[in-house]
Design an enzyme around this catalytic site. Structure first.
Site, mmCIF file in Angstrom:
data_model
loop_
_atom_site.group_PDB
_atom_site.id
_atom_site.type_symbol
_atom_site.label_atom_id
_atom_site.label_comp_id
_atom_site.label_asym_id
_atom_site.label_seq_id
_atom_site.Cartn_x
_atom_site.Cartn_y
_atom_site.Cartn_z
ATOM 1 N N ASP A 31 0.845 -1.155 -0.103
ATOM 2 C CA ASP A 31 0.111 0.173 -0.022
ATOM 3 C C ASP A 31 0.999 1.409 -0.114
ATOM 4 O OD1 ASP A 31 -1.868 1.879 0.538
ATOM 5 O OD2 ASP A 31 -2.083 1.301 2.675
ATOM 6 N N ASP A 35 -3.787 4.170 2.700
ATOM 7 C CA ASP A 35 -5.192 3.885 2.995
ATOM 8 C C ASP A 35 -5.436 2.660 3.497
ATOM 9 O OD1 ASP A 35 -5.097 2.479 0.787
ATOM 10 O OD2 ASP A 35 -6.650 3.499 -0.362
ATOM 11 N N ASP A 108 -5.301 -9.964 -15.681
ATOM 12 C CA ASP A 108 -6.478 -10.918 -15.537
ATOM 13 C C ASP A 108 -7.656 -10.426 -16.433
ATOM 14 O OD1 ASP A 108 -8.035 -12.821 -14.050
ATOM 15 O OD2 ASP A 108 -6.935 -12.544 -12.408
ATOM 16 N N ASP A 216 -9.826 -15.670 -16.534
ATOM 17 C CA ASP A 216 -10.710 -16.348 -15.450
ATOM 18 C C ASP A 216 -11.992 -16.886 -15.736
ATOM 19 O OD1 ASP A 216 -11.299 -15.721 -12.358
ATOM 20 O OD2 ASP A 216 -13.331 -15.234 -13.576
ATOM 21 N N GLU A 275 -7.800 -20.420 -16.621
ATOM 22 C CA GLU A 275 -8.393 -21.014 -15.502
ATOM 23 C C GLU A 275 -9.593 -21.951 -15.774
ATOM 24 O OE1 GLU A 275 -10.311 -20.116 -11.014
ATOM 25 O OE2 GLU A 275 -10.852 -18.931 -12.722
ATOM 26 N N HIS A 347 -4.947 -16.802 -4.759
ATOM 27 C CA HIS A 347 -5.828 -15.962 -3.764
ATOM 28 C C HIS A 347 -7.133 -16.753 -3.614
ATOM 29 C CE1 HIS A 347 -7.266 -15.774 -7.938
ATOM 30 N NE2 HIS A 347 -8.280 -15.093 -7.290
ATOM 31 N N ASP A 348 -7.393 -17.828 -4.029
ATOM 32 C CA ASP A 348 -8.570 -18.654 -3.843
ATOM 33 C C ASP A 348 -8.313 -19.976 -2.979
ATOM 34 O OD1 ASP A 348 -10.078 -16.995 -5.275
ATOM 35 O OD2 ASP A 348 -9.709 -18.193 -7.437
#
Ligand code: NOJ
Ligand code: MG
Length: 581
Positions: A31, A35, A108, A216, A275, A347-348
């Site tokens: 970051d 934020d 992606d 995706d 994917e 990430h899944d």
């Protein structure tokens, strides 16, 4: 490392076959503006870390404008950057800076569905006569029912996130299809205008210099004509409708068309990694056989589905032999004809270390290194997920307040509605959930772990202090330094790209042993996939004289003259030899 021009991109169009692609899930990576949410400038500031690791490419998960109802996989505008992530200018700077370091950039492409806030959907939803009505799947209630009431859904399909795949829209009196969250209406690829619009999106990013796409859920873009019911089993409310939307025939046509119309016209041709949920090996080979002209590689799931009885997962149990057999089946089944990504986490998925390794302090470093050793020696493009290079693990537990993922929250509330005990449901959903992989990347030991100077949008991983880039950089024996060596080794050995795969100790309960061979070079990988020592015997004792090229310990096991090897818990080693006749 490149000399600062784009020319490295023209070399070796097959780079991805042995490449290491580092997956950045931008919201949790770095970051830059305090934020609490990662952003593109943050990624840019960390590129030296990636160059230092020695990876070939960065794959950026979505950073597009999005209501973020599904972690950015609900895209409201395919051709812009969400303000929380920065601007298109930041993206351009990131691409330039990456290329200057010899790193390629993949983005992606999330084109099975849009966000319900995408202007295409807003237009489509505005009236039954909208010119964009047929860009999505709109259907009337089942005959003889009242729209919006239980049982009126056009068919019995279940959403991947639970419940019906249909959402009632009172304004126009029809339902729309969403295979994922209600916020993600499915695009109708049978409509040529949709495919044209997707091609424009692909061109947009190619013009900005990207080197390829992760696509995706691309194998779901064709649905059975007429969207028929599956048929419910007794007690079922919704049916798994995969047979009507997975690997349907027109997916192949659509992919070929995209290749022909856009990708093949671009030099060097961008790489595409699709994917492919629950894809069987033979089907994967069909998609990725270069002769087919469809995808370069798939992301398959068999090996990360082994501990799941359904999508809620029964947790991070370890089944070494099942895992290893699955990997073997894929390596063999593709056999250098088709290509599948080699990955343990994303990430899944829960963190690979917690799930397939052992995060116990005694075994954590060695199990992380063993996973990396095997990964870097398998065939196919390696996907390394952020944090794996320092051995990040799942948080010890999740409270309901800490959960952020729409899929986990939805599963939780559905299971509790069904009478499940809240604490038990929470434990299950938390352990199996996607938030495990979405805790902030750990850069140093400052309060925000170097991820943010503000308050992070999600809880931290709870890993010990030595799990950070700063704590491991330059420290011999750290996971990070080992990963660098393993990547360099992968790049230096052509046999790891093209060499044939052969299993050496089939059926051994815990040892994963395989060779990769070219006519003049052989590589043997041995890994003990358990937290105890083991003795095994190689069928070919002549490995005793081979060179140890990579090992997880300073004092690696030796192959005895009779072929016996004693491996420590999670010990992995790689032997090499030249073959002459
Ligand atoms: C796969 C993505 O990786 C996942 O995060 C997302 O929820 C679904 N596709 C839907 O886009
Ligand atoms: Mg930020």
């Amino acid at each position: 490392v490149s000399d600062g021009t784009a020319d490295f991109r023209d070399r070796d169009p097959q780079w991805w076959r042995s490449g290491v692609l580092y997956q950045v899930w931008p919201r949790s990576f770095s970051d830059s503006d305090g934020d609490g949410r990662g952003d593109l400038r943050g990624v840019l500031q960390r590129l030296d870390h990636l160059a230092d690791l020695g990876v070939d490419a960065v794959w950026l998960s979505p950073f597009y404008p999005s209501p973020f109802e599904d972690g950015g996989y609900d895209v409201a505008d395919y051709c812009d950057v969400d303000p929380s992530f920065g601007t298109l200018g930041d993206f351009d700077d990131l691409v330039t800076a990456a290329h200057r370091r010899g790193l390629r950039v993949l983005v992606d492409l999330v084109a099975n569905h849009t966000s319900r806030e995408h202007r295409w959907f807003l237009e489509s939803r505005s009236s039954r006569d909208s010119p964009l009505r047929s860009w999505y799947y709109w259907r009337p209630p089942r005959p003889g029912t009242v729209g919006g009431e239980p049982g009126a859904e056009p068919n019995d399909w279940e959403s991947r996130f639970g419940g019906s795949a249909w959402e009632w829209d009172p304004a126009t009196g029809e339902y729309y299809l969403h295979l994922y969250d209600v916020s993600q209406p499915d695009l109708n690829w049978a409509n040529p205008d949709v495919r044209r619009a997707v091609r424009d999106v692909v061109r947009f990013w190619l013009d900005r210099g990207v080197d390829g796409f992760r696509m995706d859920v691309i194998t779901k873009i064709d649905k059975t004509d007429g969207l028929p019911d599956v048929g419910l089993l007794p007690g079922q409310r919704w049916a798994d409708a995969s047979i009507h939307y997975l690997d349907r025939p027109r997916v192949h046509d659509y992919l070929k068309e995209l290749r022909r119309e856009v990708l093949d016209r671009h030099q060097p041709r961008p790489v595409t990694i699709g994917e492919a949920w629950a894809v069987p090996v033979d089907t994967a080979r069909g998609y990725t056989d270069p002769a087919a002209g469809e995808l370069d590689a798939v992301i398959s799931f068999d090996h990360v589905l082994i501990d799941r009885t359904d999508d809620v997962a029964d947790g991070a149990a370890r089944f070494p032999r099942t895992l290893l057999d699955t990997v073997v089946r894929w390596q063999r089944g593709l056999g250098g004809v088709g290509w599948s990504a080699v990955y343990w986490g994303s990430h899944d998925q829960p963190r690979a270390l917690s799930r397939f390794g052992d995060p116990d302090p005694r075994f954590r470093r060695d199990s992380a290194a063993a996973l990396i050793t095997v990964q870097m020696c398998l065939q196919g493009p390696v996907l390394l997920y952020q944090g794996e290079e320092i051995g990040m693990a799942d948080p010890p537990h999740w409270s309901l307040d800490d959960l952020r993922d729409v899929a986990a929250l939805r599963r939780y509330s559905l299971a509790v509605q069904d009478g499940g005990d809240p604490a038990t449901v929470l434990a299950r959903v938390g352990r199996a959930g996607r938030d495990n992989a979405r805790t902030p990347m750990r850069w140093d030991d400052s309060p925000g772990a170097g991820f943010t100077t503000g308050t992070a949008w999600i809880r931290d991983s709870g890993d010990p202090p030595d799990v950070s880039v700063q704590a491991q950089r330059g420290v011999p024996g750290s996971v990070l330094e080992f990963v660098k060596r393993a990547i360099a080794f992968r790049h230096a050995e052509p046999a790891l790209r093209d060499g044939a795969f052969d299993e050496v100790l089939p059926g051994h309960p815990t040892v994963f042993a395989f060779t990769r061979s070219l006519p003049d070079r052989q590589i043997l990988v041995l890994a003990q996939w358990a937290s105890e020592p083991v003795e095994c015997t190689l069928p070919d004792p002549t490995w005793a004289t081979a060179t140890v090229a990579l090992a997880t310990t300073d004092d690696p096991a030796r192959v005895g003259d009779d072929g016996t090897v004693v491996l420590r818990p999670w010990e992995a080693l790689v032997l090499t030899r030249n073959v002459s006749d």
